[in-house]
Write a protein that holds these residues in place. Sequence first.
Motif, mmCIF file in Angstrom:
data_model
loop_
_atom_site.group_PDB
_atom_site.id
_atom_site.type_symbol
_atom_site.label_atom_id
_atom_site.label_comp_id
_atom_site.label_asym_id
_atom_site.label_seq_id
_atom_site.Cartn_x
_atom_site.Cartn_y
_atom_site.Cartn_z
ATOM 1 N N ARG A 168 0.846 -1.194 0.000
ATOM 2 C CA ARG A 168 0.000 0.000 0.000
ATOM 3 C C ARG A 168 0.881 1.243 0.000
ATOM 4 O O ARG A 168 1.685 1.445 0.883
ATOM 5 C CB ARG A 168 -0.885 0.011 1.245
ATOM 6 C CG ARG A 168 -1.998 -1.002 1.219
ATOM 7 C CD ARG A 168 -2.816 -0.913 2.486
ATOM 8 N NE ARG A 168 -3.381 0.417 2.669
ATOM 9 C CZ ARG A 168 -4.127 0.761 3.693
ATOM 10 N NH1 ARG A 168 -4.377 -0.108 4.633
ATOM 11 N NH2 ARG A 168 -4.610 1.985 3.796
ATOM 12 N N THR A 169 0.723 2.026 -1.039
ATOM 13 C CA THR A 169 1.394 3.317 -1.076
ATOM 14 C C THR A 169 0.350 4.344 -1.482
ATOM 15 O O THR A 169 -0.358 4.157 -2.464
ATOM 16 C CB THR A 169 2.550 3.354 -2.089
ATOM 17 O OG1 THR A 169 2.055 3.146 -3.405
ATOM 18 C CG2 THR A 169 3.575 2.275 -1.789
ATOM 19 N N PHE A 170 0.271 5.382 -0.746
ATOM 20 C CA PHE A 170 -0.738 6.397 -1.037
ATOM 21 C C PHE A 170 -0.094 7.763 -1.179
ATOM 22 O O PHE A 170 -0.603 8.755 -0.715
ATOM 23 C CB PHE A 170 -1.798 6.394 0.061
ATOM 24 C CG PHE A 170 -2.506 5.084 0.182
ATOM 25 C CD1 PHE A 170 -2.299 4.265 1.277
ATOM 26 C CD2 PHE A 170 -3.350 4.649 -0.817
ATOM 27 C CE1 PHE A 170 -2.943 3.044 1.375
ATOM 28 C CE2 PHE A 170 -3.996 3.425 -0.730
ATOM 29 C CZ PHE A 170 -3.791 2.624 0.369
ATOM 30 N N GLY A 171 1.049 7.737 -1.849
ATOM 31 C CA GLY A 171 1.740 8.991 -2.067
ATOM 32 C C GLY A 171 1.481 9.522 -3.461
ATOM 33 O O GLY A 171 0.342 9.701 -3.867
ATOM 34 N N THR A 172 2.545 9.714 -4.187
ATOM 35 C CA THR A 172 2.476 10.254 -5.541
ATOM 36 C C THR A 172 2.906 9.186 -6.533
ATOM 37 O O THR A 172 3.824 8.417 -6.270
ATOM 38 C CB THR A 172 3.429 11.456 -5.678
ATOM 39 O OG1 THR A 172 3.201 12.374 -4.619
ATOM 40 C CG2 THR A 172 3.233 12.140 -7.017
ATOM 41 N N THR A 185 6.820 5.779 -7.854
ATOM 42 C CA THR A 185 6.030 6.262 -6.736
ATOM 43 C C THR A 185 6.907 6.882 -5.662
ATOM 44 O O THR A 185 8.064 6.504 -5.494
ATOM 45 C CB THR A 185 5.170 5.136 -6.130
ATOM 46 O OG1 THR A 185 4.239 5.699 -5.190
ATOM 47 C CG2 THR A 185 6.020 4.099 -5.404
ATOM 48 N N ARG A 186 6.333 7.830 -4.987
ATOM 49 C CA ARG A 186 6.986 8.454 -3.843
ATOM 50 C C ARG A 186 6.072 8.231 -2.647
ATOM 51 O O ARG A 186 4.876 8.505 -2.732
ATOM 52 C CB ARG A 186 7.177 9.948 -4.078
ATOM 53 C CG ARG A 186 7.716 10.690 -2.856
ATOM 54 C CD ARG A 186 7.871 12.162 -3.167
ATOM 55 N NE ARG A 186 8.199 12.947 -1.990
ATOM 56 C CZ ARG A 186 9.428 13.199 -1.577
ATOM 57 N NH1 ARG A 186 10.459 12.699 -2.244
ATOM 58 N NH2 ARG A 186 9.635 13.928 -0.503
ATOM 59 N N VAL A 187 6.635 7.758 -1.564
ATOM 60 C CA VAL A 187 5.821 7.457 -0.388
ATOM 61 C C VAL A 187 5.946 8.510 0.688
ATOM 62 O O VAL A 187 5.202 8.492 1.665
ATOM 63 C CB VAL A 187 6.183 6.075 0.199
ATOM 64 C CG1 VAL A 187 5.921 4.993 -0.837
ATOM 65 C CG2 VAL A 187 7.641 6.028 0.640
ATOM 66 N N ASN A 188 6.870 9.421 0.518
ATOM 67 C CA ASN A 188 7.088 10.429 1.539
ATOM 68 C C ASN A 188 6.276 11.690 1.247
ATOM 69 O O ASN A 188 5.414 11.716 0.400
ATOM 70 C CB ASN A 188 8.590 10.728 1.635
ATOM 71 C CG ASN A 188 9.361 9.517 2.115
ATOM 72 O OD1 ASN A 188 8.942 8.831 3.043
ATOM 73 N ND2 ASN A 188 10.468 9.218 1.478
ATOM 74 N N TYR A 215 12.566 12.853 -7.494
ATOM 75 C CA TYR A 215 11.541 12.991 -6.456
ATOM 76 C C TYR A 215 10.976 11.641 -6.026
ATOM 77 O O TYR A 215 10.464 11.486 -4.921
ATOM 78 C CB TYR A 215 10.437 13.889 -7.020
ATOM 79 C CG TYR A 215 9.190 14.032 -6.192
ATOM 80 C CD1 TYR A 215 8.031 13.355 -6.554
ATOM 81 C CD2 TYR A 215 9.143 14.859 -5.079
ATOM 82 C CE1 TYR A 215 6.862 13.495 -5.820
ATOM 83 C CE2 TYR A 215 7.978 15.003 -4.342
ATOM 84 C CZ TYR A 215 6.843 14.329 -4.723
ATOM 85 O OH TYR A 215 5.684 14.465 -3.998
ATOM 86 N N TYR A 216 11.072 10.658 -6.906
ATOM 87 C CA TYR A 216 10.403 9.370 -6.687
ATOM 88 C C TYR A 216 11.333 8.356 -6.029
ATOM 89 O O TYR A 216 12.525 8.314 -6.308
ATOM 90 C CB TYR A 216 9.858 8.843 -8.020
ATOM 91 C CG TYR A 216 8.793 9.749 -8.573
ATOM 92 C CD1 TYR A 216 9.124 10.839 -9.368
ATOM 93 C CD2 TYR A 216 7.452 9.549 -8.254
ATOM 94 C CE1 TYR A 216 8.139 11.698 -9.846
ATOM 95 C CE2 TYR A 216 6.471 10.393 -8.729
ATOM 96 C CZ TYR A 216 6.829 11.478 -9.519
ATOM 97 O OH TYR A 216 5.849 12.331 -9.979
ATOM 98 N N ASP A 217 10.723 7.513 -5.171
ATOM 99 C CA ASP A 217 11.502 6.555 -4.387
ATOM 100 C C ASP A 217 11.629 5.190 -5.054
ATOM 101 O O ASP A 217 12.637 4.502 -4.889
ATOM 102 C CB ASP A 217 10.832 6.353 -3.023
ATOM 103 C CG ASP A 217 10.661 7.655 -2.270
ATOM 104 O OD1 ASP A 217 9.541 7.914 -1.766
ATOM 105 O OD2 ASP A 217 11.643 8.412 -2.189
ATOM 106 N N TYR A 218 10.588 4.769 -5.738
ATOM 107 C CA TYR A 218 10.564 3.412 -6.297
ATOM 108 C C TYR A 218 10.134 3.464 -7.763
ATOM 109 O O TYR A 218 9.274 4.258 -8.135
ATOM 110 C CB TYR A 218 9.590 2.526 -5.513
ATOM 111 C CG TYR A 218 9.948 2.405 -4.052
ATOM 112 C CD1 TYR A 218 9.325 3.209 -3.110
ATOM 113 C CD2 TYR A 218 10.911 1.495 -3.638
ATOM 114 C CE1 TYR A 218 9.660 3.111 -1.773
ATOM 115 C CE2 TYR A 218 11.250 1.390 -2.302
ATOM 116 C CZ TYR A 218 10.623 2.199 -1.369
ATOM 117 O OH TYR A 218 10.960 2.105 -0.051
#
Length: 124
Positions: A26-30, A95-98, A110-113
């Motif tokens: 579950r990721t609800f970032g960008t 996706t970015r989770v922060n 900007y993105y983590d994954y």
Amino acid sequence: VQLQASGGGLVQAGGSLRLSCVASERTFGTYGWFRRAPGKEREFVAAITWSDAGTLYADSVKGRFTISRDRATKRVYLQMNSLKSEDTAVYYCATRVNRLVRTYLHMDAYYDYWGQGTLVTVSS
């Protein structure tokens, strides 16, 4: 977090494709879509914020592509219409989770994954 992108393929110019991206957790970032055309740098395509479905598009795809998210399936989609030969590329979801920083949605740093990419080929 692992991202799985799918939906790429071969399509004629003027046609449509829909890309899909799903995360392993579950990721609800960008979420963002980027692409890399042969011999070119990776470039931003579109982004969406999960919380309010705010969107951002590259000028080159504005009016032709639509990014969306589905809360029920936890997927992010990129509907691509009126495809052109210059849209040929490997498309990546990310996706970015922060913390959300809207100013940086178009920046790949900007993105983590990142997902593995799906190839879109548009024939003219």
